[in-house]
Structures are given as C-alpha cells and as structure tokens.
Design a protein around this motif. Structure first.
Motif, PDB file in Angstrom:
ATOM      1  N   ASN A 106      69.602  28.418  27.836  1.00 28.86           N
ATOM      2  CA  ASN A 106      69.126  28.576  26.461  1.00 28.86           C
ATOM      3  C   ASN A 106      69.128  30.056  26.073  1.00 28.86           C
ATOM      4  O   ASN A 106      70.131  30.738  26.250  1.00 28.86           O
ATOM      5  CB  ASN A 106      67.763  27.904  26.292  1.00 28.86           C
ATOM      6  N   ASP A 107      68.001  30.566  25.563  1.00 29.88           N
ATOM      7  CA  ASP A 107      67.994  31.953  25.078  1.00 29.88           C
ATOM      8  C   ASP A 107      67.610  32.956  26.157  1.00 29.88           C
ATOM      9  O   ASP A 107      67.301  34.108  25.860  1.00 29.88           O
ATOM     10  CB  ASP A 107      67.082  32.091  23.858  1.00 29.88           C
ATOM     11  N   GLY A 108      67.611  32.512  27.426  1.00 32.34           N
ATOM     12  CA  GLY A 108      67.414  33.428  28.545  1.00 32.34           C
ATOM     13  C   GLY A 108      65.976  33.763  28.855  1.00 32.34           C
ATOM     14  O   GLY A 108      65.720  34.735  29.576  1.00 32.34           O
ATOM     15  N   MET A 110      63.751  32.502  30.886  1.00 28.18           N
ATOM     16  CA  MET A 110      63.426  32.543  32.312  1.00 28.18           C
ATOM     17  C   MET A 110      64.266  33.589  33.034  1.00 28.18           C
ATOM     18  O   MET A 110      63.747  34.423  33.789  1.00 28.18           O
ATOM     19  CB  MET A 110      63.638  31.173  32.948  1.00 28.18           C
ATOM     20  N   LEU A 111      65.565  33.606  32.788  1.00 27.33           N
ATOM     21  CA  LEU A 111      66.444  34.532  33.496  1.00 27.33           C
ATOM     22  C   LEU A 111      66.171  35.987  33.118  1.00 27.33           C
ATOM     23  O   LEU A 111      66.492  36.896  33.894  1.00 27.33           O
ATOM     24  CB  LEU A 111      67.914  34.194  33.214  1.00 27.33           C
ATOM     25  N   GLY A 112      65.591  36.210  31.963  1.00 30.19           N
ATOM     26  CA  GLY A 112      65.242  37.566  31.596  1.00 30.19           C
ATOM     27  C   GLY A 112      64.278  38.198  32.593  1.00 30.19           C
ATOM     28  O   GLY A 112      64.378  39.394  32.909  1.00 30.19           O
ATOM     29  N   VAL A 113      63.357  37.410  33.105  1.00 28.00           N
ATOM     30  CA  VAL A 113      62.407  37.921  34.102  1.00 28.00           C
ATOM     31  C   VAL A 113      63.123  38.175  35.422  1.00 28.00           C
ATOM     32  O   VAL A 113      62.858  39.165  36.104  1.00 28.00           O
ATOM     33  CB  VAL A 113      61.246  36.917  34.285  1.00 28.00           C
ATOM     34  N   VAL A 114      64.038  37.285  35.781  1.00 32.15           N
ATOM     35  CA  VAL A 114      64.839  37.479  36.993  1.00 32.15           C
ATOM     36  C   VAL A 114      65.683  38.747  36.860  1.00 32.15           C
ATOM     37  O   VAL A 114      65.783  39.560  37.801  1.00 32.15           O
ATOM     38  CB  VAL A 114      65.729  36.239  37.241  1.00 32.15           C
ATOM     39  N   LYS A 115      66.273  38.936  35.692  1.00 30.90           N
ATOM     40  CA  LYS A 115      67.084  40.136  35.434  1.00 30.90           C
ATOM     41  C   LYS A 115      66.250  41.396  35.555  1.00 30.90           C
ATOM     42  O   LYS A 115      66.670  42.391  36.177  1.00 30.90           O
ATOM     43  CB  LYS A 115      67.711  40.023  34.043  1.00 30.90           C
ATOM     44  N   ASP A 116      65.046  41.376  34.995  1.00 37.77           N
ATOM     45  CA  ASP A 116      64.182  42.557  35.034  1.00 37.77           C
ATOM     46  C   ASP A 116      63.753  42.906  36.458  1.00 37.77           C
ATOM     47  O   ASP A 116      63.407  44.056  36.744  1.00 37.77           O
ATOM     48  CB  ASP A 116      62.947  42.334  34.158  1.00 37.77           C
ATOM     49  N   ALA A 117      63.772  41.889  37.342  1.00 35.37           N
ATOM     50  CA  ALA A 117      63.434  42.134  38.749  1.00 35.37           C
ATOM     51  C   ALA A 117      64.629  42.685  39.527  1.00 35.37           C
ATOM     52  O   ALA A 117      64.517  42.940  40.728  1.00 35.37           O
ATOM     53  CB  ALA A 117      62.933  40.846  39.394  1.00 35.37           C
ATOM     54  N   GLY A 118      65.755  42.828  38.853  1.00 33.36           N
ATOM     55  CA  GLY A 118      66.939  43.374  39.503  1.00 33.36           C
ATOM     56  C   GLY A 118      67.702  42.374  40.345  1.00 33.36           C
ATOM     57  O   GLY A 118      68.525  42.777  41.182  1.00 33.36           O
ATOM     58  N   ARG A 120      70.444  39.378  40.936  1.00 32.40           N
ATOM     59  CA  ARG A 120      71.704  38.886  40.380  1.00 32.40           C
ATOM     60  C   ARG A 120      71.505  37.463  39.851  1.00 32.40           C
ATOM     61  O   ARG A 120      70.870  36.628  40.502  1.00 32.40           O
ATOM     62  CB  ARG A 120      72.782  38.908  41.473  1.00 32.40           C
ATOM     63  N   HIS A 121      72.071  37.195  38.690  1.00 29.96           N
ATOM     64  CA  HIS A 121      71.797  35.923  38.022  1.00 29.96           C
ATOM     65  C   HIS A 121      72.975  35.530  37.141  1.00 29.96           C
ATOM     66  O   HIS A 121      73.830  36.354  36.792  1.00 29.96           O
ATOM     67  CB  HIS A 121      70.539  36.040  37.151  1.00 29.96           C
ATOM     68  N   LEU A 122      72.981  34.263  36.732  1.00 28.99           N
ATOM     69  CA  LEU A 122      73.960  33.757  35.767  1.00 28.99           C
ATOM     70  C   LEU A 122      73.396  32.521  35.099  1.00 28.99           C
ATOM     71  O   LEU A 122      72.927  31.595  35.766  1.00 28.99           O
ATOM     72  CB  LEU A 122      75.281  33.405  36.457  1.00 28.99           C
ATOM     73  N   GLY A 123      73.444  32.500  33.778  1.00 26.02           N
ATOM     74  CA  GLY A 123      73.092  31.304  33.033  1.00 26.02           C
ATOM     75  C   GLY A 123      74.352  30.536  32.678  1.00 26.02           C
ATOM     76  O   GLY A 123      75.392  31.127  32.395  1.00 26.02           O
ATOM     77  N   GLU A 132      74.259  33.630  22.932  1.00 24.07           N
ATOM     78  CA  GLU A 132      74.405  34.980  22.378  1.00 24.07           C
ATOM     79  C   GLU A 132      73.059  35.706  22.350  1.00 24.07           C
ATOM     80  O   GLU A 132      72.979  36.909  22.614  1.00 24.07           O
ATOM     81  CB  GLU A 132      74.987  34.910  20.974  1.00 24.07           C
ATOM     82  N   LEU A 133      71.993  34.987  22.039  1.00 27.64           N
ATOM     83  CA  LEU A 133      70.668  35.600  22.036  1.00 27.64           C
ATOM     84  C   LEU A 133      70.310  36.109  23.425  1.00 27.64           C
ATOM     85  O   LEU A 133      69.735  37.201  23.579  1.00 27.64           O
ATOM     86  CB  LEU A 133      69.622  34.593  21.555  1.00 27.64           C
ATOM     87  N   ALA A 134      70.634  35.314  24.449  1.00 29.88           N
ATOM     88  CA  ALA A 134      70.345  35.734  25.822  1.00 29.88           C
ATOM     89  C   ALA A 134      71.142  36.986  26.182  1.00 29.88           C
ATOM     90  O   ALA A 134      70.604  37.917  26.802  1.00 29.88           O
ATOM     91  CB  ALA A 134      70.658  34.595  26.785  1.00 29.88           C
ATOM     92  N   ARG A 135      72.404  37.015  25.799  1.00 27.69           N
ATOM     93  CA  ARG A 135      73.247  38.182  26.117  1.00 27.69           C
ATOM     94  C   ARG A 135      72.705  39.451  25.460  1.00 27.69           C
ATOM     95  O   ARG A 135      72.763  40.540  26.036  1.00 27.69           O
ATOM     96  CB  ARG A 135      74.681  37.926  25.668  1.00 27.69           C
ATOM     97  N   LYS A 136      72.176  39.311  24.257  1.00 20.09           N
ATOM     98  CA  LYS A 136      71.622  40.483  23.573  1.00 20.09           C
ATOM     99  C   LYS A 136      70.443  41.072  24.337  1.00 20.09           C
ATOM    100  O   LYS A 136      70.130  42.261  24.190  1.00 20.09           O
ATOM    101  CB  LYS A 136      71.197  40.098  22.150  1.00 20.09           C
ATOM    102  N   ASP A 137      69.782  40.237  25.142  1.00 19.57           N
ATOM    103  CA  ASP A 137      68.672  40.702  25.961  1.00 19.57           C
ATOM    104  C   ASP A 137      69.119  41.111  27.355  1.00 19.57           C
ATOM    105  O   ASP A 137      68.284  41.325  28.249  1.00 19.57           O
ATOM    106  CB  ASP A 137      67.600  39.613  26.065  1.00 19.57           C
ATOM    107  N   GLY A 138      70.423  41.191  27.565  1.00 18.15           N
ATOM    108  CA  GLY A 138      70.944  41.651  28.844  1.00 18.15           C
ATOM    109  C   GLY A 138      71.096  40.593  29.909  1.00 18.15           C
ATOM    110  O   GLY A 138      71.358  40.917  31.073  1.00 18.15           O
ATOM    111  N   VAL A 139      70.949  39.325  29.535  1.00 24.83           N
ATOM    112  CA  VAL A 139      71.093  38.230  30.496  1.00 24.83           C
ATOM    113  C   VAL A 139      72.569  37.835  30.581  1.00 24.83           C
ATOM    114  O   VAL A 139      73.241  37.684  29.555  1.00 24.83           O
ATOM    115  CB  VAL A 139      70.230  37.021  30.072  1.00 24.83           C
TER     116      VAL A 139
END
Length: 405
Positions: A106-108, A110-118, A120-123, A132-139
């Motif tokens: 979806n809009d990232g 959950m993965l946004g928190v994983v990303k912030d922890a450094g 590696r991830h993929l939605g 696109e919303l998730a990508r704008k947040d760096g997911v």
C-alpha cells in the motif's frame, strides 16, 4: 455448489448477498452506467474448511492505479503497523543484511519503519497510486501482483527474504497456490511468512458481515490456514489475535519442521472445533443474523425519515457497499455519507449512489443521527467528532446489532 480453490472439494453456499458492485468503485454521477457487478455469495469447503466467495472478480478491476484505500489513513493503524515493524525487526530481521518483503505494501506505512531502521526491504504493490506515495517516502516498491513468477524474479534480483509479510492482503488473493509457491521460491530456509487478515471467528461472533465483499475472497481460520500451508510444505507455527478491523488473526508460517509450533496454534484450532465454526449450520446462523440486522436497520431509517429526522452516514468504507446494497438503502433513506478521503469526496457510494461529502462539512449543520459505517475506527471517530454528540447528535451502529448510541 462449486469447487474449492484450495483442494477442489465441494463448497457449500451458506449466504448470497445478490448482485453487488465493486466495493471501492466510487464513481462520478455521469459514470454510474458503466459500473461492474458480480454475485456476492459465500460458502465453506466440506473438505478443507476454507470459507470463500463463489465468484472471483478480476484482480485488475479491484487493484489498479486508482485504488482509494490508504493503510496510513487511521492513527490507530499507523501505530499498529509501526509496532508490527518493530516486532519483526526485533524477532526476525536481526541477521547480517536481513531482507523484508511486503505483499500489498500500500502506501508504505509498515515498510517505512523498516526502511528507517536501515533494513533492506521491498514492497510488492499492484495499485500504482498508493505505490507512488510509498516511493515518495523512500520506500522501495515493485508495482506488480505477487505470485510465483514475481517471487522468482525478486529472489533472482534481490536474494531470498528473511520475512515475507502481508496485512489485509492474502485474503484478497484467490490463487493461493501461486502465492505459496512464490513464498517457497523467495523465503530463506529459516524465514517466516507472516500475514494478518479478518478472522471468521470474530465475524460469526460479532455479526460483522460487512467484512464479506469483493476483495475478501477468503475468510480465514487457524484450521483452514494450517490446512493450506501444509499442502505446500509449510506449517502454521504461531497465531495471534489482533483487535484491529473488528478482529483479525496474525498467522506465522514456516517450512515444515523448521520451527516448533506455538501452543497457541492448537489452542485456537481446538476452540474453532468446539465452536463448530466451519459447520454449515453455524454459518447459516450467521446468515439469519445478517437478515435480521438489515431488516432492523431499514426499519429504523424509515422511522427516522417519517419523523422528520435528518440522518447521514459516516465513513465511505468498502464494507459499507455490502450492507447498503443488500439492505436496499439509497439516498431516500440516507441522503449522504461523510468521509475524509479526498478521492471519494464528490462521488457516489457504489451501487446505492448515495452522495459522498467531505467530513469537514459534517457540522454544517450536524444531522440528528449518523450511521457509523467505519465502525472499526469508532474510538478515533468519536474522539474527533465530539461536537456531534455535544449538539445532541446520536450515532447509529449495526454490528453486532442495530442500536442508537
């Protein structure tokens, strides 16, 4: 009677909601003639106990660029997904260069928190707008449906995953055979497949029948999830009851023999057997409750209309399509529904064609009564709309029964 998508056993129908629209097909008034309808009937497999819809809606009709639901739209769900990410980071994503894949990201949120922890991830998200919303947040997101071929490509390009996670997504996917083969191709030998979805036990107990709509192809139990997992060389190793969305279960799947199942698995399966949760008689009892609720709701709305009361709906949810269309509630009983989602405002409720207005207009002026369709966010909505009750407004709820708060 039809054949089970899991085991090819006989599926016995226990309720039919009739012709229904796509639950997220919020159309402009000039576009209603092109709406897609399908037969929303639900049954249970006599062999593997899986509860499932009898007609499959093409996935591209439901999950496309314009998909309007945002997982981060509720404060409660933002907190839930943040805690879920922290739990996965602490328990599973601890080795060297861990990798987390989310199906239906979806809009990232959950993965946004994983990303912030450094980490590696993929939605994997088929709906381009929320991706696109998730990508704008760096997911990192791959715009695609998750299936065997997708998983094999990810494994070849990214390596194998420690965790494959999904929330309110696996129940959307009729082709679970391809999903489990994909999980097998992508997951590390000691990895886990974790997913959470609406729980049939809560739907039966609380009569939350509006959880049955086009996107929810399956209604899971621990019994049926363990059965399907074992068919593909996996086992159900843990279950956890969740209070979100009216009652869900988080299932943890691992390869057979890789982990010792938690006692919670056998406990929940035993409880389901004691409740006779998969028996046709039990599920037909749910159908009796559905008819009673819809009759009571229509009667209440007619009585309020005849008394001259002003009534509106609150929350243009996907699940409200089921209750509105099965009960035959239209603008003559409910002149409008208020919602906070910009993509829905100014459009019409699917099938019932009730206009959707901005929640910012809810108090201009307040109605006398409001039907709370977004009942899974009751606490959050009541805290936000205190002015409604202070001005004498009263909320109407319909699960587990129709009543005025």
């Amino acid at each position: 009677m039809t054949r089970c998508r899991i085991c090819d056993g006989q599926v016995r129908k226990f309720f039919d909601f009739g012709r229904q629209p796509l639950s997220d097909d919020f159309r402009a008034e000039e576009d209603v003639a092109g709406a897609f309808y399908f037969q929303l009937a639900v049954g249970v497999c006599a062999s593997c106990s899986m509860v499932q819809l009898l007609e499959e809606v093409p996935r591209e009709r439901m999950f496309n660029y314009d998909y309007p639901y945002h997982s981060s739209g509720s404060q409660r769900m933002r907190e839930h997904f943040a805690q879920t990410a922290r739990d996965l980071l602490a328990a599973e994503l601890t080795g060297p260069d861990p990798f987390c894949v989310e199906i239906g990201s979806n809009d990232g949120v959950m993965l946004g928190v994983v990303k912030d922890a450094g980490v590696r991830h993929l939605g994997v998200e088929p709906s381009g707008g929320v991706a696109e919303l998730a990508r704008k947040d760096g997911v990192r997101v791959r715009t695609d449906f998750f299936e065997e071929s997708t998983a094999a490509q990810i494994a070849a390009e990214e390596g194998h995953a420690d965790v494959i996670y999904a929330a309110n997504t696996i129940c959307h996917i009729p082709y679970l055979d391809s999903v489990f083969r994909g999980v097998d191709a992508l997951l590390k030998p000691g990895g886990v497949f974790v997913f959470e979805d609406p729980y049939l036990g809560d739907i039966v107990e609380r009569h939350t029948f509006d959880q049955i709509y086009d996107e929810h192809f399956y209604l899971f139990t621990a019994t049926s999830v363990r059965e399907v997992a074992r068919r593909f060389g996996f086992d159900l190793v843990d279950v956890r009851r969740l209070p979100v969305h009216g009652g869900e279960v988080r299932y943890t799947i691992a390869r057979a023999g890789a982990r010792t199942p938690s006692p919670a698995v056998d406990e929940l399966i035993a409880e389901e057997a004691e409740r006779r949760l998969h028996d046709l008689e039990t599920l037909e009892g749910l159908g009796t409750g559905i008819d009673r609720i819809c009759e009571d709701l229509v009667k209440l709305l007619r009585d309020l209309r005849d008394q001259g009361a002003r009534v509106a709906g609150y929350g243009a949810t996907a699940k409200s399509a089921t209750v509105l269309n099965y009960a035959g509630i239209g603008p003559e009983l409910l002149p409008c529904v208020y919602d906070t989602t910009p993509a829905k405002i100014g459009r019409l409720m699917p099938g019932s064609h009730i206009p959707i207005r901005s929640a910012a207009e809810f108090g201009r002026p307040y109605p006398d009564y409001a039907v709370l369709f977004a009942w899974n966010h009751t606490d959050e909505i009541l805290a936000r709309e205190t002015g409604f009750t202070e001005q004498g407004g009263r909320w109407i709820v319909y699960v587990p029964s129709v009543r005025v708060l």
